[in-house]
Each structure stands twice: as C-alpha cells, then as structure tokens.
Scaffold this active site. Structure first.
Site, PDB file in Angstrom:
ATOM      1  N   ASP A  45       0.872  -1.172   0.000  1.00 41.83           N
ATOM      2  CA  ASP A  45       0.000   0.000   0.000  1.00 41.83           C
ATOM      3  C   ASP A  45       0.909   1.221   0.000  1.00 41.83           C
ATOM      4  OD1 ASP A  45      -1.602   2.138   0.518  1.00 41.83           O
ATOM      5  OD2 ASP A  45      -2.789   1.139   2.076  1.00 41.83           O
TER       6      ASP A  45
ATOM      7  N   HIS B 243       1.320   3.712 -10.244  1.00 39.25           N
ATOM      8  CA  HIS B 243       0.119   3.572  -9.406  1.00 39.25           C
ATOM      9  C   HIS B 243      -0.499   4.925  -9.054  1.00 39.25           C
ATOM     10  CE1 HIS B 243       3.429   4.270  -6.576  1.00 39.25           C
ATOM     11  NE2 HIS B 243       2.524   4.881  -5.836  1.00 39.25           N
TER      12      HIS B 243
ATOM     13  N   TYR C 241      -6.086  15.252  -7.481  1.00 40.14           N
ATOM     14  CA  TYR C 241      -5.332  14.444  -8.453  1.00 40.14           C
ATOM     15  C   TYR C 241      -4.353  15.305  -9.236  1.00 40.14           C
ATOM     16  CZ  TYR C 241      -4.548  11.597 -12.680  1.00 40.14           C
ATOM     17  OH  TYR C 241      -3.980  10.920 -13.730  1.00 40.14           O
TER      18      TYR C 241
ATOM     19  N   GLY D 291      -3.224  11.477 -22.113  1.00 37.80           N
ATOM     20  CA  GLY D 291      -4.586  12.000 -22.182  1.00 37.80           C
ATOM     21  C   GLY D 291      -5.532  10.976 -21.586  1.00 37.80           C
ATOM     22  N   LEU D 292      -6.811  11.040 -21.957  1.00 37.98           N
ATOM     23  CA  LEU D 292      -7.776  10.094 -21.401  1.00 37.98           C
ATOM     24  C   LEU D 292      -7.558   8.696 -21.983  1.00 37.98           C
ATOM     25  CD1 LEU D 292     -10.242   9.729 -19.553  1.00 37.98           C
ATOM     26  CD2 LEU D 292     -11.691  10.292 -21.519  1.00 37.98           C
TER      27      LEU D 292
ATOM     28  N   SER E 160     -11.277   2.393 -14.360  1.00 43.76           N
ATOM     29  CA  SER E 160     -11.438   3.425 -13.326  1.00 43.76           C
ATOM     30  C   SER E 160     -11.659   4.798 -13.961  1.00 43.76           C
ATOM     31  CB  SER E 160     -10.240   3.436 -12.382  1.00 43.76           C
ATOM     32  OG  SER E 160      -9.078   3.824 -13.061  1.00 43.76           O
TER      33      SER E 160
HETATM   34  N1  NAP Z   1      -6.706   6.275 -17.344  1.00 35.00           N
HETATM   35  C1  NAP Z   1      -6.519   7.525 -17.701  1.00 35.00           C
HETATM   36  O1  NAP Z   1      -7.381   8.157 -18.320  1.00 35.00           O
HETATM   37  C2  NAP Z   1      -5.248   8.213 -17.376  1.00 35.00           C
HETATM   38  C3  NAP Z   1      -5.026   9.491 -17.918  1.00 35.00           C
HETATM   39  C4  NAP Z   1      -3.839  10.153 -17.630  1.00 35.00           C
HETATM   40  C5  NAP Z   1      -2.898   9.541 -16.822  1.00 35.00           C
HETATM   41  N2  NAP Z   1      -3.132   8.309 -16.296  1.00 35.00           N
HETATM   42  C6  NAP Z   1      -2.125   7.734 -15.410  1.00 35.00           C
HETATM   43  O2  NAP Z   1      -1.849   6.403 -15.771  1.00 35.00           O
HETATM   44  C7  NAP Z   1      -1.514   5.655 -14.598  1.00 35.00           C
HETATM   45  C8  NAP Z   1      -2.376   4.413 -14.541  1.00 35.00           C
HETATM   46  O3  NAP Z   1      -3.734   4.790 -14.577  1.00 35.00           O
HETATM   47  P1  NAP Z   1      -4.901   3.703 -14.694  1.00 35.00           P
HETATM   48  O4  NAP Z   1      -6.068   4.376 -15.287  1.00 35.00           O
HETATM   49  O5  NAP Z   1      -4.363   2.481 -15.308  1.00 35.00           O
HETATM   50  O6  NAP Z   1      -5.203   3.445 -13.129  1.00 35.00           O
HETATM   51  P2  NAP Z   1      -6.107   2.280 -12.468  1.00 35.00           P
HETATM   52  O7  NAP Z   1      -6.678   1.410 -13.510  1.00 35.00           O
HETATM   53  O8  NAP Z   1      -7.019   2.972 -11.506  1.00 35.00           O
HETATM   54  O9  NAP Z   1      -5.029   1.446 -11.653  1.00 35.00           O
HETATM   55  C9  NAP Z   1      -4.431   1.979 -10.515  1.00 35.00           C
HETATM   56  C10 NAP Z   1      -3.440   0.966  -9.978  1.00 35.00           C
HETATM   57  O10 NAP Z   1      -2.881   1.474  -8.763  1.00 35.00           O
HETATM   58  C11 NAP Z   1      -3.093   0.531  -7.706  1.00 35.00           C
HETATM   59  N3  NAP Z   1      -3.310   1.236  -6.445  1.00 35.00           N
HETATM   60  C12 NAP Z   1      -4.399   1.954  -6.072  1.00 35.00           C
HETATM   61  N4  NAP Z   1      -4.230   2.430  -4.832  1.00 35.00           N
HETATM   62  C13 NAP Z   1      -3.019   1.987  -4.402  1.00 35.00           C
HETATM   63  C14 NAP Z   1      -2.305   2.121  -3.172  1.00 35.00           C
HETATM   64  N5  NAP Z   1      -2.783   2.804  -2.134  1.00 35.00           N
HETATM   65  N6  NAP Z   1      -1.082   1.523  -3.082  1.00 35.00           N
HETATM   66  C15 NAP Z   1      -0.580   0.812  -4.109  1.00 35.00           C
HETATM   67  N7  NAP Z   1      -1.219   0.651  -5.291  1.00 35.00           N
HETATM   68  C16 NAP Z   1      -2.419   1.243  -5.424  1.00 35.00           C
HETATM   69  C17 NAP Z   1      -4.305  -0.276  -8.143  1.00 35.00           C
HETATM   70  O11 NAP Z   1      -4.294  -1.587  -7.629  1.00 35.00           O
HETATM   71  P3  NAP Z   1      -4.911  -2.036  -6.201  1.00 35.00           P
HETATM   72  O12 NAP Z   1      -6.302  -1.510  -6.152  1.00 35.00           O
HETATM   73  O13 NAP Z   1      -4.805  -3.526  -6.265  1.00 35.00           O
HETATM   74  O14 NAP Z   1      -4.006  -1.440  -5.166  1.00 35.00           O
HETATM   75  C18 NAP Z   1      -4.082  -0.372  -9.654  1.00 35.00           C
HETATM   76  O15 NAP Z   1      -3.183  -1.413  -9.939  1.00 35.00           O
HETATM   77  C19 NAP Z   1      -1.719   6.603 -13.422  1.00 35.00           C
HETATM   78  O16 NAP Z   1      -0.482   7.165 -13.047  1.00 35.00           O
HETATM   79  C20 NAP Z   1      -2.632   7.653 -13.992  1.00 35.00           C
HETATM   80  O17 NAP Z   1      -2.495   8.893 -13.328  1.00 35.00           O
HETATM   81  C21 NAP Z   1      -4.283   7.641 -16.552  1.00 35.00           C
END
Ligand code: NAP
Ligand code: NAG
Length: 287
Positions: free
Chosen positions: A91, A119, A182, A215-216, A221
């Site tokens: 965590d 993460h 965020y 981007g998005l 999630s």
């Molecule tokens: N999706 C988008 O639109 C988007 C856009 C711009 C940037 N990003 C960036 O891309 C990256 C990945 O995004 P995503 O959309 O793939 O996220 P996601 O699907 O929400 O996944 C988040 C990951 O972080 C883990 N996590 C959550 N809380 C945690 C904690 N307290 N300690 C350790 N691990 C934790 C989750 O697993 P557990 O729940 O098992 O801990 C999961 O593996 C992030 O840095 C995000 O800011 C995403």
C-alpha cells in the site's frame, strides 16, 4: 503565403524531421531479461505494461495492494513469456510498504534496469469539497511514494544504466475542473522529476528519466468517472502501455500520448481564453 507563414511552415517541418531522425529506434531485444519493477500493475495501464514486458521476455516484479489479483497477473505474465514474474503486495500510502516493494525487486531480481512508477490512489471526480485529509493521503500515494521509491532504486539503476519511468498526465500540465487533488499530485510529479531530470543530465548520470503525459485512457477506473459527463475521446490502455515502455527503453525524456496532448498543453498557454472556454464547456453536467 506571406514570408512569415513560409518561415513558420519551414521551421515546423525542420523541427518535425529533426525529431523523427534523432529519436532512437526501439529494439525489442533490449528488453529480453531486463529487470523491471512496475507499480499499480494489478489493473489498467500498469497491468498492460506487465503483459508487454512479459512478451518481450523481461524479468518483472509487479506491485499493487490486491495480492490475489497480482497473482493472476503474474501467472498470465509467465504464460506470455516473462523470464520471471513475481509480485509483492504494497500500500503506497505506507512508507515501509513502498520501501519493501523496491527491496523485494532488488533482492529477487538482483538489481533493476527499469523502475516504472504508475500507481494512483482512487480519488473522486467531483468539485473540491474541502477534504484536505484526502488530498494529503493522495499526495502520499501518488507523489511521496514515487520520490521515495525512485531514490531507493537510483543506485541500482545507476549501476545498470537503467531508466526511471514516471507515468503522469495532461492534468499534470494543465488544470481542468473536478480533479483538484489528483492534478496537484501530477503537477508535483512533473515539478520534482523535471528538476531531477536536469540534475541527472548535469552530473552525467547513467540513469534516464522519462516523464509520460497521458490523455484520457480507456481504463475501467477512468471510464467509470467520465462516462456520460464528457465525450473527450479515450485511447486504448494496451497501446498506451506499449508507448510508455518504448519511451523508457529508448531513454526519451518525454512521452505525449495520444500525440495531440502536446498541442493541448501548448494551447492552454498560447490561447488561455479559448482554452478555458473549451474546458469549461466540455462537460454535459457537473459531476
Ligand atoms: N486512465 C486515464 O485516463 C489516465 C489518464 C492520464 C494519466 N493516467 C495515469 O496512468 C496511470 C495508470 O492509470 P490507470 O487508469 O491504469 O489506473 P487504475 O486502472 O485505476 O489502476 C491503478 C493501480 O494502482 C493501484 N493502487 C491503487 N491504490 C493503491 C495504493 N494505495 N497503493 C498501491 N497501489 C495502489 C491499483 O491496484 P490495487 O487496487 O490492487 O491497489 C491499480 O493497480 C496513473 O499514473 C494515472 O495517473 C491515466
Ligand atoms: C555508469 O555505468 C558504467 C558502466 O556502464 C559504470 O562503470 C559506472 O560505474 C556507472 N556509474 C555509476 C555512478 O555507477
């Protein structure tokens, strides 16, 4: 065409070609046997990165909080061709968990070639309601754990000419509504790792830092948050993951994915009034 337009057009073409020619080409073989730690790899972009590294024959350690899910991802990594696929539950709000994850990877893999920090903790998509405690907690998860893990892995990355990959966001470069906590964590990442990037270059470090502006992306999630609220196009997580990996492997300082995120972040500074107008009118309702 006026002289100014011609010069502008020519410089854009030259700049474009210069970038095309100087960008080192990606060699998939370079990842065979590479020792990689990916955080936030139980789902979303992190999970897809684990699968790509696996297909390239890397040795990976994945981490997140949910052990059961990590185990399934690790199993799939092995079936896809990973030389090693281990997991450690952590965590990232806990300093000792963050340390343990790096120690585990260093010990089990005997060093690190890539540290991929990805993460994020869950956060609401809504107007700021004064929840300072949540913001502090999110800073721990999304920011402080990143600098802690980077510092801990740096000596090994230094020895192995390794790379540090930081997954950030367009929201770390421009402000949009409903994401204040965020966005603050992502701005902090860009500030910190942008500064560290200079320092490593200036001291001729062996380590490269890649900061990824996304981007998005169509992860569950993200889609759950914006569905029915905005129709900004979402890009596929698996392609995103591959682009991040290639950016790290070719040691490029920055990735903009999808490509237009670069122009979006520029336009915010070049045309702030238009940009703000578009931002404030691109939501169908207030979440
Ligand atoms: N999706 C988008 O639109 C988007 C856009 C711009 C940037 N990003 C960036 O891309 C990256 C990945 O995004 P995503 O959309 O793939 O996220 P996601 O699907 O929400 O996944 C988040 C990951 O972080 C883990 N996590 C959550 N809380 C945690 C904690 N307290 N300690 C350790 N691990 C934790 C989750 O697993 P557990 O729940 O098992 O801990 C999961 O593996 C992030 O840095 C995000 O800011 C995403
Ligand atoms: C950088 O890498 C080289 C090997 O490629 C190594 O000899 C040197 O010690 C490394 N530098 C540091 C500070 O570890």
């Amino acid at each position: 065409m006026g002289t100014f337009t011609k010069i502008l057009f020519a410089s854009v073409c030259v700049a474009f070609l210069a970038v095309k020619w100087t960008a080192p080409s990606f060699n998939a073989e370079s990842l065979r046997g590479a020792r990689v730690l990916v955080t936030g790899a139980s789902t979303g972009i992190g999970e897809q990165m684990a699968y790509h590294y696996a297909r390239f024959g890397a040795q990976i350690v994945i981490t997140a909080r949910r052990e059961k899910v990590l185990q399934q991802v690790a199993d799939k990594c092995l079936s896809l061709g990973a030389q090693k696929a281990l997991y450690v539950a952590a965590d990232m709000a806990s300093e000792s968990d963050a340390d343990n994850a790096v120690d585990f990877a260093l010990e089990k893999l005997g060093g690190l070639d890539y540290l991929v920090l990805n993460h994020i903790g869950p956060t609401p998509f809504s107007m700021w309601d004064g929840d300072v405690e949540h913001t502090k907690w999110l800073m721990k998860v999304n920011f402080f754990s990143y600098i802690q893990m980077a510092w801990k892995a740096l000596p090994s990355l230094e020895q192995n000419k390794g790379s540090l990959v930081v997954v950030s966001s367009l929201l770390g470069r421009m402000q949009t509504p409903f994401v204040a906590p965020y966005a603050s964590t992502k701005f902090a990442l860009n500030g910190f790792f942008g500064s560290l990037q200079h320092e490593l270059v200036m001291k001729k470090s062996n380590v490269s830092i890649s900061i990824c502006t996304l981007g998005l992306i169509d992860t569950e999630s993200a889609m759950d948050k914006v569905r029915g609220i905005t129709d900004v196009p979402a890009y596929p997580a698996t392609d995103t993951a591959l682009n991040i990996i290639m950016t790290g492997a070719t040691r490029q300082p920055e990735l903009f994915y999808p490509w237009f995120t670069y122009y979006v972040s520029l336009s915010k500074d070049l045309f702030p009034y238009i940009s703000n107008y578009i931002i404030q009118n691109s939501y169908s309702r207030i979440p």
